[in-house]
Design an enzyme around this catalytic site. Structure first.
Site, mmCIF file in Angstrom:
data_model
loop_
_atom_site.group_PDB
_atom_site.id
_atom_site.type_symbol
_atom_site.label_atom_id
_atom_site.label_comp_id
_atom_site.label_asym_id
_atom_site.label_seq_id
_atom_site.Cartn_x
_atom_site.Cartn_y
_atom_site.Cartn_z
ATOM 1 N N SER A 1 0.783 -1.239 0.000
ATOM 2 C CA SER A 1 0.000 0.000 0.000
ATOM 3 C C SER A 1 0.811 1.283 0.000
ATOM 4 C CB SER A 1 -0.965 0.012 1.192
ATOM 5 O OG SER A 1 -2.093 -0.793 0.918
ATOM 6 N N SER B 1 -6.121 3.302 4.312
ATOM 7 C CA SER B 1 -5.577 2.510 3.202
ATOM 8 C C SER B 1 -6.667 1.806 2.410
ATOM 9 C CB SER B 1 -4.564 1.482 3.733
ATOM 10 O OG SER B 1 -3.664 1.100 2.716
ATOM 11 N N LYS C 1 0.132 3.684 -2.777
ATOM 12 C CA LYS C 1 -0.890 4.733 -2.741
ATOM 13 C C LYS C 1 -0.265 6.125 -2.713
ATOM 14 C CE LYS C 1 -4.597 1.988 -0.595
ATOM 15 N NZ LYS C 1 -4.011 0.648 -0.458
#
Length: 308
Positions: free
Chosen positions: A66, A123, A69
């Site tokens: 993640s 997230s 991102k």
């Protein structure tokens, strides 16, 4: 089985300086030893000067999870109106079962700012799909991923290739600790990102048409609660990537970022390993360096021919 990274390119491994082209440890001479951590690769850099203070395998390929991102944020934050209201589609909700989600619902209507907070605090993988779709134009989320890759290349993150906007594992998806520092530098240059990254709590509004109540979300990055001077960052985890982390902090007018890939959560969690690297970085003299972060457009700029 871990995916095979693309063949190494010597020129890409030397981005930022020849000393960074190593699979091992690279630190300035005569400085204290860096902390012992479980990450397979890491880097500490100055967000303002671009100096790289040290690293381990800074250009080794790793799976992002993640922390990808952050590339989505760096690419799309300047393009999307935070006040725009977006309707979540069935396609946006197509995420891996059991993976990280903030709780958006199909047919729900949310401001883009709410979606950003869901992405950066919790997230949310469905939030990533929404934002990539919005930024991808007529090609939707696939177009958003293409824009992410184009922006990574402009930053000089030549070892980064996104396949999913959220960081959920995809074939051929890689990054490096050095590239993550370039991406983080772009993020922390944006005041809106800095505000989102330090937001502790936010509210996801009720959706009467879908019969869902509103609820509160909390920032999952423990650095902002427990590290003096924390600026924020991003956590990540998949079974394949293991723990990944990007964290930044300010001390005595100096802003540093630590990036790490392939860590285990014991004996220290990812954010704690990031904090240890930040402590080490702040302990070094301001002149200590083993390389630098390249500037956006530097590697893709066309050289001006010499006048005849």
């Amino acid at each position: 089985a871990r995916p095979s990274p693309p063949p190494g390119v010597a020129q890409d491994r030397a981005v930022g300086g020849a000393l960074l082209a190593t699979a091992g440890l690279v630190v300035p001479p005569e400085v204290s030893a860096p902390p012992k951590i479980t990450a397979t690769s890491w880097l500490v850099a100055d967000l303002d000067t671009g100096q790289v203070l040290g690293g381990c395998g800074p250009h080794e390929y790793g799976t992002p999870a993640s922390v990808q991102k952050l590339l989505l944020a760096a690419t799309m934050l300047p393009r999307l109106d935070p006040k725009q209201v977006v309707t979540v589609t069935d396609e946006d909700m197509d995420i891996e079962p059991g993976s990280s989600a903030v709780g958006l619902v199909e047919g729900g209507r949310y401001t883009v700012e709410t979606v950003w907070l869901g992405l950066l605090l919790n997230s949310g993988n469905e939030a990533a799909n929404v934002l990539a779709r919005l930024g991808g134009g007529t090609d939707g989320a696939a177009g958003g991923v293409r824009e992410m890759n184009a922006y990574a290349h402009r930053l000089g993150a030549l070892q980064t290739h996104a396949v999913t906007p959220s960081g959920l594992d995809g074939r051929g998806q890689f990054t490096s600790a050095y590239d993550l520092a370039l991406i983080a530098r772009a993020c922390f240059a944006d005041p809106t990102f800095r505000r989102y990254a330090l937001t502790e709590v936010a509210r996801i509004p009720a959706q009467p048409a879908q019969r869902t109540k509103g609820f509160q979300i909390q920032n999952e990055n423990q650095l902002i609660y427990q590290y003096p001077g924390a600026l924020g960052g991003k956590t990540g985890f998949t079974d394949l990537a293991r723990h990944t982390y990007v964290g930044a902090a300010e001390r005595d007018g100096r802003r540093l970022v630590a990036t790490l890939l392939g860590a285990e959560s014991r004996p220290k969690r990812g954010w704690e390993q990031g904090a240890a690297l930040l402590d080490w970085g702040f302990s070094l003299p301001r002149t200590a360096t083993v390389g630098r972060l390249v500037e956006p457009g530097e590697l893709s700029a066309t050289s001006t021919p010499e006048p005849t």
